[in-house]
Design an enzyme around this catalytic site. Structure first.
Site, PDB file in Angstrom:
ATOM      1  N   TYR A 181      86.640 127.497  93.074  1.00  0.00           N
ATOM      2  CA  TYR A 181      86.719 126.337  93.960  1.00  0.00           C
ATOM      3  C   TYR A 181      85.398 125.588  94.161  1.00  0.00           C
ATOM      4  O   TYR A 181      85.392 124.360  94.247  1.00  0.00           O
ATOM      5  CB  TYR A 181      87.320 126.756  95.308  1.00  0.00           C
ATOM      6  CG  TYR A 181      88.833 126.842  95.271  1.00  0.00           C
ATOM      7  CD1 TYR A 181      89.623 125.754  95.630  1.00  0.00           C
ATOM      8  CD2 TYR A 181      89.476 128.000  94.858  1.00  0.00           C
ATOM      9  CE1 TYR A 181      91.011 125.821  95.592  1.00  0.00           C
ATOM     10  CE2 TYR A 181      90.853 128.082  94.805  1.00  0.00           C
ATOM     11  CZ  TYR A 181      91.622 126.991  95.172  1.00  0.00           C
ATOM     12  OH  TYR A 181      92.991 127.062  95.118  1.00  0.00           O
ATOM     13  N   GLU A 232      97.126 131.762  97.987  1.00  0.00           N
ATOM     14  CA  GLU A 232      97.067 132.408  96.669  1.00  0.00           C
ATOM     15  C   GLU A 232      96.789 133.906  96.802  1.00  0.00           C
ATOM     16  O   GLU A 232      97.369 134.720  96.068  1.00  0.00           O
ATOM     17  CB  GLU A 232      96.007 131.720  95.814  1.00  0.00           C
ATOM     18  CG  GLU A 232      96.445 130.329  95.363  1.00  0.00           C
ATOM     19  CD  GLU A 232      95.307 129.391  95.015  1.00  0.00           C
ATOM     20  OE1 GLU A 232      94.167 129.888  94.783  1.00  0.00           O
ATOM     21  OE2 GLU A 232      95.532 128.170  94.996  1.00  0.00           O
ATOM     22  N   ARG A 244      97.956 128.256  79.491  1.00  0.00           N
ATOM     23  CA  ARG A 244      99.208 127.507  79.550  1.00  0.00           C
ATOM     24  C   ARG A 244     100.204 128.212  80.449  1.00  0.00           C
ATOM     25  O   ARG A 244     100.144 129.422  80.638  1.00  0.00           O
ATOM     26  CB  ARG A 244      99.827 127.363  78.143  1.00  0.00           C
ATOM     27  CG  ARG A 244      99.057 126.500  77.167  1.00  0.00           C
ATOM     28  CD  ARG A 244      99.061 125.038  77.572  1.00  0.00           C
ATOM     29  NE  ARG A 244      98.475 124.194  76.544  1.00  0.00           N
ATOM     30  CZ  ARG A 244      97.174 123.938  76.429  1.00  0.00           C
ATOM     31  NH1 ARG A 244      96.321 124.500  77.278  1.00  0.00           N
ATOM     32  NH2 ARG A 244      96.729 123.149  75.464  1.00  0.00           N
ATOM     33  N   ASN A 245     101.149 127.437  80.986  1.00  0.00           N
ATOM     34  CA  ASN A 245     102.315 127.964  81.700  1.00  0.00           C
ATOM     35  C   ASN A 245     103.561 127.656  80.892  1.00  0.00           C
ATOM     36  O   ASN A 245     103.714 126.538  80.393  1.00  0.00           O
ATOM     37  CB  ASN A 245     102.478 127.301  83.082  1.00  0.00           C
ATOM     38  CG  ASN A 245     101.472 127.784  84.089  1.00  0.00           C
ATOM     39  OD1 ASN A 245     100.576 127.057  84.465  1.00  0.00           O
ATOM     40  ND2 ASN A 245     101.620 129.014  84.541  1.00  0.00           N
ATOM     41  N   LEU A 284     115.333 122.218  79.807  1.00  0.00           N
ATOM     42  CA  LEU A 284     116.432 123.157  80.018  1.00  0.00           C
ATOM     43  C   LEU A 284     115.968 124.603  80.171  1.00  0.00           C
ATOM     44  O   LEU A 284     116.737 125.468  80.591  1.00  0.00           O
ATOM     45  CB  LEU A 284     117.444 123.066  78.876  1.00  0.00           C
ATOM     46  CG  LEU A 284     116.970 123.277  77.425  1.00  0.00           C
ATOM     47  CD1 LEU A 284     116.671 124.709  77.083  1.00  0.00           C
ATOM     48  CD2 LEU A 284     118.017 122.723  76.462  1.00  0.00           C
ATOM     49  N   PRO A 313     114.046 126.573  82.228  1.00  0.00           N
ATOM     50  CA  PRO A 313     114.284 127.359  83.450  1.00  0.00           C
ATOM     51  C   PRO A 313     115.762 127.502  83.769  1.00  0.00           C
ATOM     52  O   PRO A 313     116.173 128.475  84.414  1.00  0.00           O
ATOM     53  CB  PRO A 313     113.548 126.569  84.536  1.00  0.00           C
ATOM     54  CG  PRO A 313     113.416 125.181  83.997  1.00  0.00           C
ATOM     55  CD  PRO A 313     113.295 125.337  82.515  1.00  0.00           C
ATOM     56  N   PHE A 336     106.774 119.575  84.212  1.00  0.00           N
ATOM     57  CA  PHE A 336     106.036 120.363  83.242  1.00  0.00           C
ATOM     58  C   PHE A 336     104.601 119.873  83.115  1.00  0.00           C
ATOM     59  O   PHE A 336     103.792 120.470  82.440  1.00  0.00           O
ATOM     60  CB  PHE A 336     106.702 120.284  81.863  1.00  0.00           C
ATOM     61  CG  PHE A 336     107.957 121.114  81.760  1.00  0.00           C
ATOM     62  CD1 PHE A 336     108.145 122.222  82.559  1.00  0.00           C
ATOM     63  CD2 PHE A 336     108.938 120.787  80.855  1.00  0.00           C
ATOM     64  CE1 PHE A 336     109.290 122.991  82.462  1.00  0.00           C
ATOM     65  CE2 PHE A 336     110.085 121.548  80.737  1.00  0.00           C
ATOM     66  CZ  PHE A 336     110.265 122.647  81.541  1.00  0.00           C
TER      67      PHE A 336
END
Length: 401
Positions: free
Chosen positions: A97, A139, A207-208, A274, A276, A391
């Site tokens: 941070y 978090e 990445r997610n 599509l 999830p 996304f």
């Protein structure tokens, strides 16, 4: 717990709204330029979002929304939760941070020049750390919950690709199991996994990816679309094979399926949006919930998971509308409860299909999302019955109001 901002600080932040409306994008663009010049922080970001301007634009909207709502930060609670979940997926830590604080305040000073008075800089420093402390606290709660959950973990855990499946001409699935052979945390349908990758010739990347499998105790599946020019997606498609080991963070994200009941659900997606919903279908399709599945894809070549969706339709578990935006199928035998369409899902078509009792889950490209959510609201669907996930790098605050 973050201490409330004083009246003087909030007054200065409110007075900055016109400046943010005029210069917000310049500030966030300069902020990211500073961050990405720092090797200690650069690898936390998806650089593709920088190249097309998505991330600076999204942050500029978020900062403006924060300033406009500085007297009522509770309005931002949903956005804070989404940001915290995304940060956890990427293993953002408290020590990251200060880098962002330095870059943001430096960017404000540079863009505003003499207008960035000491009072303004002090107020923005206080406002930044007020929000940062809220995020850090939330978090930490999520990390603690992950560590305590059966099969849970924090940080990065090595997973091996157990199975690789080509779902369409553009989408490939990767089934992942932990190399330690121990159970995995049961995810909530709709959540995603974070990845720390080292792409040969390009270096580190994070990445997610949404989990596309039903909740379970031994494995996860992600389904990735190949993106033209996408360094990570092309590497996954071209180089990652069964046995490849990837570093994975625990499931995170707040775009999750509500408690299944008998109220109808509508899954509304375009393209790889599509993914999830494949996880959600693994939950609701086993019960009595009425399901409507509405999906847009370019052609049968790009249509992923068409076979399992049609199988569920043939069994009477869902009604499906499939839109082919580029090339409609020719000579394909009809499937019970499946209607195919040529063209896009238009707001006008959607408005005529609204079920006021249903909850709508929406996921896809930004323009599609805006059109669909706007159409649902115009059709008097309550906000509490509309859930959506981006996304991209952050929520579009235009959809928050």
């Amino acid at each position: 717990m973050a201490l409330p901002l004083d009246d003087r600080t909030r007054g200065i932040i409110r007075a900055c709204v016109p400046a943010l409306e005029a210069h917000g994008l310049a500030i966030t663009t300069e902020m990211y330029r500073r961050l990405l010049a720092n090797p200690a922080i650069r690898d936390l970001f998806n650089l593709s979002h920088q190249q097309n301007g998505e991330q600076p634009r999204a942050l500029a909207l978020a900062v403006l929304a924060y300033a406009r709502n500085i007297d009522n930060p509770g309005v931002m609670a949903g956005a804070v939760e989404r940001i915290a979940e995304k940060h956890v997926g990427l293993n953002i830590l408290p020590e990251h941070y200060p880098y962002v604080a330095d870059a943001l305040l430096g960017a404000i000073a540079q863009v505003l020049g003499d207008a960035a008075t000491p009072d303004i800089m002090d107020a923005w420093g206080r406002a930044y750390w007020f929000l940062a402390d809220i995020l850090i606290g939330r978090e930490e709660q999520i990390y603690v919950a992950h560590a305590a959950a059966p099969g849970g973990w924090t940080g990065w855990r090595p997973f091996s690709v157990r199975r690789r499946t080509v779902e369409s001409g553009t989408v490939t699935s990767f089934e992942l199991v932990p190399t330690d052979g121990r159970p995995v945390m049961r995810h909530a349908a709709g959540q995603s996994l974070g990845f720390r990758l080292d792409v040969p010739g390009h270096g580190p990347a994070r990445r997610n990816y949404s989990i596309s499998s039903a909740p379970g105790a031994d494995a996860y599946r992600i389904s990735v679309r190949r993106i033209d020019g996408g360094v990570v997606s092309n590497w996954l498609h071209d180089s990652v094979r069964e046995g490849t080991v990837l570093q994975v963070s625990a499931p995170a994200g707040d775009f999750t399926l509500g408690h299944p009941d008998t109220a109808p659900v509508v899954f509304l997606s375009a393209g790889v949006g599509l993914t999830p919903f494949m996880s959600m279908l693994g939950v609701v399709a086993t019960g009595k919930t009425p399901i409507r599945y509405i999906h847009a894809t370019r052609s049968t070549e790009t249509e992923a998971f068409g076979i399992p969706v049609r199988d569920l339709a043939a069994k009477g578990r869902l009604d499906a509308d499939i839109f082919y935006t580029r090339q409609a199928p020719q000579g394909v035998p009809p499937v019970p409860n499946v209607t195919t369409h040529a063209g896009r899902i238009t707001p006008e078509w959607l408005s005529g299909q609204v079920d006021p009792a249903a909850t709508y889950y929406v996921c896809g490209p930004d323009g599609f999302m805006r059109d669909m959510v706007t159409a649902l609201r115009a059709a008097s669907v309550p906000d509490g019955h509309i859930r959506y996930a981006f996304f991209g790098p952050a929520d579009d605050t235009a959809l928050m109001g």
